[in-house]
Motif scaffolding. Sequence first.
Motif, PDB file in Angstrom:
ATOM      1  N   VAL A 190       1.683   6.493  -6.952  1.00  0.00           N
ATOM      2  CA  VAL A 190       0.610   7.480  -7.530  1.00  0.00           C
ATOM      3  C   VAL A 190       1.099   9.080  -7.200  1.00  0.00           C
ATOM      4  CG1 VAL A 190      -1.910   8.298  -7.049  1.00  0.00           C
ATOM      5  CG2 VAL A 190      -1.340   5.767  -7.245  1.00  0.00           C
ATOM      6  N   ALA A 191       1.492   9.250  -5.987  1.00  0.00           N
ATOM      7  CA  ALA A 191       1.921  10.616  -5.389  1.00  0.00           C
ATOM      8  C   ALA A 191       3.115  10.845  -6.530  1.00  0.00           C
ATOM      9  CB  ALA A 191       2.691  10.674  -4.098  1.00  0.00           C
ATOM     10  N   GLY A 248       2.288   1.634  -3.302  1.00  0.00           N
ATOM     11  CA  GLY A 248       1.361   2.123  -4.481  1.00  0.00           C
ATOM     12  C   GLY A 248       1.038   3.705  -4.186  1.00  0.00           C
ATOM     13  N   ALA A 249       0.956   3.801  -2.984  1.00  0.00           N
ATOM     14  CA  ALA A 249       0.538   5.552  -2.742  1.00  0.00           C
ATOM     15  C   ALA A 249       1.761   6.194  -3.217  1.00  0.00           C
ATOM     16  CB  ALA A 249       0.361   5.597  -1.315  1.00  0.00           C
ATOM     17  N   ALA A 250       2.811   5.752  -3.044  1.00  0.00           N
ATOM     18  CA  ALA A 250       4.079   6.648  -3.437  1.00  0.00           C
ATOM     19  C   ALA A 250       4.209   6.533  -4.979  1.00  0.00           C
ATOM     20  CB  ALA A 250       5.442   6.053  -2.718  1.00  0.00           C
ATOM     21  N   GLY A 309       0.772  -1.192   0.090  1.00  0.00           N
ATOM     22  CA  GLY A 309       0.024  -0.019  -0.060  1.00  0.00           C
ATOM     23  C   GLY A 309       0.823   1.183  -0.080  1.00  0.00           C
ATOM     24  N   THR A 310       2.022   1.337   0.839  1.00  0.00           N
ATOM     25  CA  THR A 310       2.802   2.493   0.708  1.00  0.00           C
ATOM     26  C   THR A 310       3.378   2.582  -0.573  1.00  0.00           C
ATOM     27  OG1 THR A 310       3.167   2.083   3.139  1.00  0.00           O
ATOM     28  CG2 THR A 310       4.833   3.414   1.937  1.00  0.00           C
TER      29      THR A 310
END
Length: 116
Positions: free
Chosen positions: A109-110, A105-107, A102-103
Motif C-alpha cells: 500500500v505504501a 500488505g502495508a509495504a 501484514g507487513t
Amino acid sequence: MLITNLHALRKAKRLESAGMRVEGECVDHYWPSGGYVGVVCVYSAGDRNDLSVRSSRYSVAPVEIGDVVEVAYDPRDPERSMLSFEVDKRVGFDTGLSVVVGTLGAAAVAGILLTL
C-alpha cells in the motif's frame, strides 16, 4: 488466506485463555483436496457427548484412529472447539504469519501511495 488465519488465531487465543480442556478420541481421517489429510475427533462437554471437531489439514495425519487427544472448547458454546495441540501451535504460528503478511500488505500500500 489472511482472514482465515486471523479467524483461527482469534479462536485459538480465546480457547487458550478461557477454554476448557477434555479428552477426546480420534475416530476418522478425512482427505481434503491437495493430497492432505485431517482427523475427526469426538469429545464430551458438559451434558453433551456427541460433539466432534475436525483438525486442520496436514501432509501426514497428526494422530491415528483410536488415539486419545485433548480438545479445547468454549464452555459457553461447546461446539466451538479445536484440538489442543493446534491451539498451542496456531497461537505462535499464526501470529508470526499475520505479522509477515501484514507487513507485506502495508509495504505494498505504501508503495502504491508513493507512486501516485
